[in-house]
Write a protein that holds these residues in place. Structure first.
Motif, PDB file in Angstrom:
ATOM      1  N   MET A  69       0.857  -1.172   0.000  1.00  0.00           N
ATOM      2  CA  MET A  69       0.000   0.000   0.000  1.00  0.00           C
ATOM      3  C   MET A  69       0.901   1.233   0.000  1.00  0.00           C
ATOM      4  O   MET A  69       1.816   1.343   0.790  1.00  0.00           O
ATOM      5  CB  MET A  69      -0.913  -0.010   1.221  1.00  0.00           C
ATOM      6  CG  MET A  69      -1.876   1.144   1.243  1.00  0.00           C
ATOM      7  SD  MET A  69      -3.000   1.192   2.657  1.00  0.00           S
ATOM      8  CE  MET A  69      -3.748  -0.399   2.620  1.00  0.00           C
ATOM      9  N   SER A  70       0.580   2.168  -0.902  1.00  0.00           N
ATOM     10  CA  SER A  70       1.385   3.385  -0.999  1.00  0.00           C
ATOM     11  C   SER A  70       0.631   4.576  -0.399  1.00  0.00           C
ATOM     12  O   SER A  70      -0.575   4.524  -0.166  1.00  0.00           O
ATOM     13  CB  SER A  70       1.713   3.674  -2.460  1.00  0.00           C
ATOM     14  OG  SER A  70       0.530   4.029  -3.155  1.00  0.00           O
ATOM     15  N   TRP A  71       1.374   5.661  -0.187  1.00  0.00           N
ATOM     16  CA  TRP A  71       0.751   6.876   0.339  1.00  0.00           C
ATOM     17  C   TRP A  71      -0.232   7.453  -0.675  1.00  0.00           C
ATOM     18  O   TRP A  71      -1.243   8.032  -0.311  1.00  0.00           O
ATOM     19  CB  TRP A  71       1.812   7.904   0.701  1.00  0.00           C
ATOM     20  CG  TRP A  71       2.502   7.569   1.982  1.00  0.00           C
ATOM     21  CD1 TRP A  71       3.774   7.118   2.132  1.00  0.00           C
ATOM     22  CD2 TRP A  71       1.936   7.634   3.293  1.00  0.00           C
ATOM     23  NE1 TRP A  71       4.038   6.899   3.462  1.00  0.00           N
ATOM     24  CE2 TRP A  71       2.920   7.212   4.197  1.00  0.00           C
ATOM     25  CE3 TRP A  71       0.698   8.003   3.792  1.00  0.00           C
ATOM     26  CZ2 TRP A  71       2.703   7.162   5.563  1.00  0.00           C
ATOM     27  CZ3 TRP A  71       0.482   7.952   5.154  1.00  0.00           C
ATOM     28  CH2 TRP A  71       1.473   7.539   6.021  1.00  0.00           C
ATOM     29  N   LYS A  72       0.064   7.299  -1.975  1.00  0.00           N
ATOM     30  CA  LYS A  72      -0.847   7.775  -3.012  1.00  0.00           C
ATOM     31  C   LYS A  72      -2.191   7.057  -2.895  1.00  0.00           C
ATOM     32  O   LYS A  72      -3.242   7.681  -3.003  1.00  0.00           O
ATOM     33  CB  LYS A  72      -0.252   7.535  -4.397  1.00  0.00           C
ATOM     34  CG  LYS A  72      -1.176   7.952  -5.533  1.00  0.00           C
ATOM     35  CD  LYS A  72      -0.610   7.510  -6.881  1.00  0.00           C
ATOM     36  CE  LYS A  72      -1.582   7.728  -7.987  1.00  0.00           C
ATOM     37  NZ  LYS A  72      -2.689   6.813  -8.039  1.00  0.00           N
ATOM     38  N   PHE A  73      -2.154   5.776  -2.679  1.00  0.00           N
ATOM     39  CA  PHE A  73      -3.378   4.992  -2.546  1.00  0.00           C
ATOM     40  C   PHE A  73      -4.217   5.467  -1.364  1.00  0.00           C
ATOM     41  O   PHE A  73      -5.435   5.538  -1.444  1.00  0.00           O
ATOM     42  CB  PHE A  73      -3.019   3.512  -2.389  1.00  0.00           C
ATOM     43  CG  PHE A  73      -4.216   2.608  -2.269  1.00  0.00           C
ATOM     44  CD1 PHE A  73      -5.005   2.320  -3.365  1.00  0.00           C
ATOM     45  CD2 PHE A  73      -4.556   2.037  -1.054  1.00  0.00           C
ATOM     46  CE1 PHE A  73      -6.106   1.486  -3.249  1.00  0.00           C
ATOM     47  CE2 PHE A  73      -5.648   1.207  -0.924  1.00  0.00           C
ATOM     48  CZ  PHE A  73      -6.431   0.931  -2.043  1.00  0.00           C
ATOM     49  N   VAL A  74      -3.563   5.839  -0.289  1.00  0.00           N
ATOM     50  CA  VAL A  74      -4.274   6.256   0.922  1.00  0.00           C
ATOM     51  C   VAL A  74      -4.727   7.715   0.840  1.00  0.00           C
ATOM     52  O   VAL A  74      -5.885   8.040   1.106  1.00  0.00           O
ATOM     53  CB  VAL A  74      -3.392   6.055   2.167  1.00  0.00           C
ATOM     54  CG1 VAL A  74      -4.063   6.609   3.408  1.00  0.00           C
ATOM     55  CG2 VAL A  74      -3.064   4.580   2.354  1.00  0.00           C
ATOM     56  N   LEU A  75      -3.820   8.611   0.447  1.00  0.00           N
ATOM     57  CA  LEU A  75      -4.097  10.037   0.504  1.00  0.00           C
ATOM     58  C   LEU A  75      -4.838  10.572  -0.719  1.00  0.00           C
ATOM     59  O   LEU A  75      -5.617  11.516  -0.608  1.00  0.00           O
ATOM     60  CB  LEU A  75      -2.792  10.820   0.684  1.00  0.00           C
ATOM     61  CG  LEU A  75      -2.048  10.546   1.977  1.00  0.00           C
ATOM     62  CD1 LEU A  75      -0.718  11.283   1.996  1.00  0.00           C
ATOM     63  CD2 LEU A  75      -2.891  10.915   3.187  1.00  0.00           C
ATOM     64  N   TYR A  76      -4.593  10.008  -1.889  1.00  0.00           N
ATOM     65  CA  TYR A  76      -5.234  10.525  -3.090  1.00  0.00           C
ATOM     66  C   TYR A  76      -6.394   9.643  -3.549  1.00  0.00           C
ATOM     67  O   TYR A  76      -7.478  10.125  -3.844  1.00  0.00           O
ATOM     68  CB  TYR A  76      -4.213  10.667  -4.223  1.00  0.00           C
ATOM     69  CG  TYR A  76      -4.846  11.119  -5.514  1.00  0.00           C
ATOM     70  CD1 TYR A  76      -5.259  12.440  -5.662  1.00  0.00           C
ATOM     71  CD2 TYR A  76      -5.068  10.241  -6.557  1.00  0.00           C
ATOM     72  CE1 TYR A  76      -5.865  12.865  -6.824  1.00  0.00           C
ATOM     73  CE2 TYR A  76      -5.670  10.657  -7.724  1.00  0.00           C
ATOM     74  CZ  TYR A  76      -6.071  11.970  -7.858  1.00  0.00           C
ATOM     75  OH  TYR A  76      -6.670  12.380  -9.000  1.00  0.00           O
ATOM     76  N   ASP A  77      -6.166   8.372  -3.633  1.00  0.00           N
ATOM     77  CA  ASP A  77      -7.204   7.458  -4.127  1.00  0.00           C
ATOM     78  C   ASP A  77      -8.240   7.104  -3.068  1.00  0.00           C
ATOM     79  O   ASP A  77      -9.285   6.556  -3.393  1.00  0.00           O
ATOM     80  CB  ASP A  77      -6.565   6.174  -4.655  1.00  0.00           C
ATOM     81  CG  ASP A  77      -5.722   6.409  -5.892  1.00  0.00           C
ATOM     82  OD1 ASP A  77      -6.009   7.375  -6.619  1.00  0.00           O
ATOM     83  OD2 ASP A  77      -4.790   5.629  -6.122  1.00  0.00           O
TER      84      ASP A  77
END
Length: 50
Positions: free
Chosen positions: A1-9
């Motif tokens: 899990m990436s930060w993009k997945f959590v914060l943007y998606d």
């Protein structure tokens, strides 16, 4: 899990909301959305016919 997945998606919620909004937009509003899109204001009409 990436930060993009959590914060943007938002764990997939962003895509689901986008598709729900675009699916619920009446076809009669597409010309208006296209006009605002040509003007270039994202906040005025964030709709785009794909």
């Amino acid at each position: 899990m990436s930060w993009k997945f959590v914060l943007y998606d938002w764990a997939g919620l962003n895509l689901a909301l986008f598709q729900a909004i675009n699916a619920g937009t009446p076809a009669v509003l597409w010309p208006l959305a296209s006009l605002f899109s040509l003007i270039g204001s994202y906040w005025t009409a964030p709709l785009r016919k794909v």
